[in-house]
Design a protein around this motif. Structure first.
Motif, PDB file in Angstrom:
ATOM      1  N   ALA A   1     -12.752  -5.781 -22.378  1.00 59.21           N
ATOM      2  CA  ALA A   1     -14.059  -6.398 -22.117  1.00 59.21           C
ATOM      3  C   ALA A   1     -15.182  -5.522 -22.677  1.00 59.21           C
ATOM      4  O   ALA A   1     -16.096  -6.016 -23.349  1.00 59.21           O
ATOM      5  CB  ALA A   1     -14.244  -6.602 -20.615  1.00 59.21           C
ATOM      6  N   VAL A   2     -15.115  -4.225 -22.405  1.00 59.18           N
ATOM      7  CA  VAL A   2     -16.141  -3.309 -22.898  1.00 59.18           C
ATOM      8  C   VAL A   2     -16.097  -3.236 -24.419  1.00 59.18           C
ATOM      9  O   VAL A   2     -17.140  -3.227 -25.089  1.00 59.18           O
ATOM     10  CB  VAL A   2     -15.965  -1.908 -22.278  1.00 59.18           C
ATOM     11  N   TRP A   3     -14.895  -3.183 -24.981  1.00 58.76           N
ATOM     12  CA  TRP A   3     -14.746  -3.139 -26.432  1.00 58.76           C
ATOM     13  C   TRP A   3     -15.390  -4.364 -27.083  1.00 58.76           C
ATOM     14  O   TRP A   3     -16.161  -4.228 -28.046  1.00 58.76           O
ATOM     15  CB  TRP A   3     -13.261  -3.054 -26.785  1.00 58.76           C
ATOM     16  N   LYS A   4     -15.119  -5.551 -26.556  1.00 56.91           N
ATOM     17  CA  LYS A   4     -15.666  -6.763 -27.150  1.00 56.91           C
ATOM     18  C   LYS A   4     -17.186  -6.826 -27.009  1.00 56.91           C
ATOM     19  O   LYS A   4     -17.895  -7.267 -27.918  1.00 56.91           O
ATOM     20  CB  LYS A   4     -15.018  -7.998 -26.522  1.00 56.91           C
ATOM     21  N   MET A   5     -17.685  -6.382 -25.860  1.00 57.57           N
ATOM     22  CA  MET A   5     -19.143  -6.363 -25.671  1.00 57.57           C
ATOM     23  C   MET A   5     -19.796  -5.429 -26.680  1.00 57.57           C
ATOM     24  O   MET A   5     -20.858  -5.729 -27.238  1.00 57.57           O
ATOM     25  CB  MET A   5     -19.473  -5.925 -24.241  1.00 57.57           C
ATOM     26  N   TRP A   6     -19.164  -4.307 -26.925  1.00 61.59           N
ATOM     27  CA  TRP A   6     -19.707  -3.330 -27.876  1.00 61.59           C
ATOM     28  C   TRP A   6     -19.598  -3.838 -29.312  1.00 61.59           C
ATOM     29  O   TRP A   6     -20.561  -3.778 -30.080  1.00 61.59           O
ATOM     30  CB  TRP A   6     -18.990  -2.001 -27.715  1.00 61.59           C
ATOM     31  N   SER A   7     -18.438  -4.357 -29.673  1.00 58.61           N
ATOM     32  CA  SER A   7     -18.218  -4.751 -31.071  1.00 58.61           C
ATOM     33  C   SER A   7     -18.980  -6.012 -31.450  1.00 58.61           C
ATOM     34  O   SER A   7     -19.368  -6.192 -32.611  1.00 58.61           O
ATOM     35  CB  SER A   7     -16.722  -4.954 -31.327  1.00 58.61           C
ATOM     36  N   ASN A   8     -19.214  -6.909 -30.479  1.00 61.42           N
ATOM     37  CA  ASN A   8     -19.903  -8.165 -30.776  1.00 61.42           C
ATOM     38  C   ASN A   8     -21.416  -8.079 -30.610  1.00 61.42           C
ATOM     39  O   ASN A   8     -22.135  -9.029 -30.914  1.00 61.42           O
ATOM     40  CB  ASN A   8     -19.362  -9.283 -29.880  1.00 61.42           C
ATOM     41  N   ALA A   9     -21.885  -6.959 -30.114  1.00 61.22           N
ATOM     42  CA  ALA A   9     -23.326  -6.793 -29.930  1.00 61.22           C
ATOM     43  C   ALA A   9     -24.013  -6.587 -31.281  1.00 61.22           C
ATOM     44  O   ALA A   9     -23.429  -6.018 -32.209  1.00 61.22           O
ATOM     45  CB  ALA A   9     -23.605  -5.593 -29.032  1.00 61.22           C
ATOM     46  N   PRO A  10     -25.235  -7.074 -31.425  1.00 63.96           N
ATOM     47  CA  PRO A  10     -25.992  -6.816 -32.654  1.00 63.96           C
ATOM     48  C   PRO A  10     -26.106  -5.309 -32.896  1.00 63.96           C
ATOM     49  O   PRO A  10     -26.159  -4.519 -31.948  1.00 63.96           O
ATOM     50  CB  PRO A  10     -27.362  -7.431 -32.354  1.00 63.96           C
TER      51      PRO A  10
ATOM     52  N   ARG B 227     -26.224   0.916 -24.320  1.00 68.54           N
ATOM     53  CA  ARG B 227     -25.115   1.834 -24.593  1.00 68.54           C
ATOM     54  C   ARG B 227     -24.733   2.608 -23.336  1.00 68.54           C
ATOM     55  O   ARG B 227     -23.555   2.829 -23.054  1.00 68.54           O
ATOM     56  CB  ARG B 227     -25.509   2.793 -25.723  1.00 68.54           C
ATOM     57  N   ARG B 228     -25.723   3.020 -22.553  1.00 63.63           N
ATOM     58  CA  ARG B 228     -25.438   3.778 -21.329  1.00 63.63           C
ATOM     59  C   ARG B 228     -24.658   2.921 -20.336  1.00 63.63           C
ATOM     60  O   ARG B 228     -23.746   3.410 -19.665  1.00 63.63           O
ATOM     61  CB  ARG B 228     -26.734   4.271 -20.704  1.00 63.63           C
ATOM     62  N   THR B 229     -25.003   1.640 -20.250  1.00 57.35           N
ATOM     63  CA  THR B 229     -24.291   0.741 -19.340  1.00 57.35           C
ATOM     64  C   THR B 229     -22.814   0.643 -19.713  1.00 57.35           C
ATOM     65  O   THR B 229     -21.928   0.730 -18.857  1.00 57.35           O
ATOM     66  CB  THR B 229     -24.922  -0.661 -19.363  1.00 57.35           C
ATOM     67  N   LEU B 230     -22.557   0.472 -21.001  1.00 50.42           N
ATOM     68  CA  LEU B 230     -21.169   0.370 -21.450  1.00 50.42           C
ATOM     69  C   LEU B 230     -20.449   1.709 -21.345  1.00 50.42           C
ATOM     70  O   LEU B 230     -19.251   1.751 -21.037  1.00 50.42           O
ATOM     71  CB  LEU B 230     -21.110  -0.152 -22.883  1.00 50.42           C
ATOM     72  N   LEU B 231     -21.170   2.794 -21.590  1.00 54.97           N
ATOM     73  CA  LEU B 231     -20.564   4.117 -21.426  1.00 54.97           C
ATOM     74  C   LEU B 231     -20.160   4.352 -19.974  1.00 54.97           C
ATOM     75  O   LEU B 231     -19.096   4.918 -19.693  1.00 54.97           O
ATOM     76  CB  LEU B 231     -21.531   5.205 -21.890  1.00 54.97           C
ATOM     77  N   ASP B 232     -20.994   3.897 -19.052  1.00 58.44           N
ATOM     78  CA  ASP B 232     -20.678   4.042 -17.627  1.00 58.44           C
ATOM     79  C   ASP B 232     -19.433   3.228 -17.269  1.00 58.44           C
ATOM     80  O   ASP B 232     -18.566   3.699 -16.525  1.00 58.44           O
ATOM     81  CB  ASP B 232     -21.859   3.587 -16.768  1.00 58.44           C
TER      82      ASP B 232
END
Length: 216
Positions: A63-72, A82-87
């Motif tokens: 889920a985190v990977w897809k949110m990161w990779s699909n984000a602009p 980025r901090r939210t996903l890092l957390d």
């Protein structure tokens, strides 16, 4: 007649004693078996709960990977995003660390088991490290004789992606087995030390590919 009754009563005493002892032993053995079966049942239930947690970890990673990779791309520079996903990634790693401690303390792990679990741990960490560097998911590893290269996970045939899938399947299979009741503390410490060894930080991809006989 009274004498005869007394004699017969005396003769019956040994049989009564034997019967009483048999009943007591049967009760003790029955209780022990019941307690052991109950313990195994509870442990099995805990094993299945641990397997469920592992599936959650696996799902959260993707889920985190897809949110990161699909984000602009602009969001990759956004500190709050980025901090939210890092957390979330750090929380996932924390759950994994807890599970690794449990595996080390409740199972008799071989050197191969420890190495593969350590490889999976390093693979999961690749996501947080990539986000920290503001790049797509990749792993910085030694690979095929090269000193240090960054290999992307994108593509179904990407070596890190294939290895991660195989490592996840291995870990799930290990968790699905019954845990051991007599794992010793010193054995658990030794296993956990191997699993968390820093030597796997840059070699996990080659180690996993070799031990799992992956064609990558």
């Amino acid at each position: 007649m009274g004498g005869t009754l007394w004699v017969e009563s005396v003769k019956a005493v040994p049989n009564l004693i034997v019967a009483l002892i048999t009943l007591i032993l049967g009760w003790l053995v029955g209780n022990q078996l019941t307690a052991r079966l109950d313990e195994r049942k509870k442990r099995r239930e805990l094993d299945l709960l641990a397997l469920g947690v592992f599936y959650e970890i696996y799902g959260e990673f993707f889920a985190v990977w897809k949110m990161w990779s699909n984000a602009p791309k602009s969001l990759h520079e956004d500190d709050d995003f980025r901090r939210t996903l890092l957390d979330r990634s750090a929380e996932t790693e924390g759950k994994l660390e807890s599970m690794l401690v449990r595996l080390a303390s409740e199972r008799k792990l071989s050197d191969r088991d420890c190495t593969l679990l350590g490889c999976f741990r390093q693979a999961v960490q690749s996501l947080r490290e990539s986000m920290r560097e503001k790049t797509g998911l990749r792993s910085r590893v030694t690979w095929q004789g090269q000193q240090l290269v960054a290999i992307s996970w994108y593509g179904s045939d990407a070596p890190p992606y294939l290895a991660f899938k195989a490592l996840a399947a291995f870990a799930a299979d290990l968790l699905s087995r019954s845990s051991d009741l007599d794992t010793k503390a010193e054995t658990a410490y030794s296993s956990l030390r191997k699993i968390t060894s820093s030597r796997l930080e840059r070699t996990w991809l080659e180690e996993a590919s070799k031990l799992l006989a992956l064609e990558v």
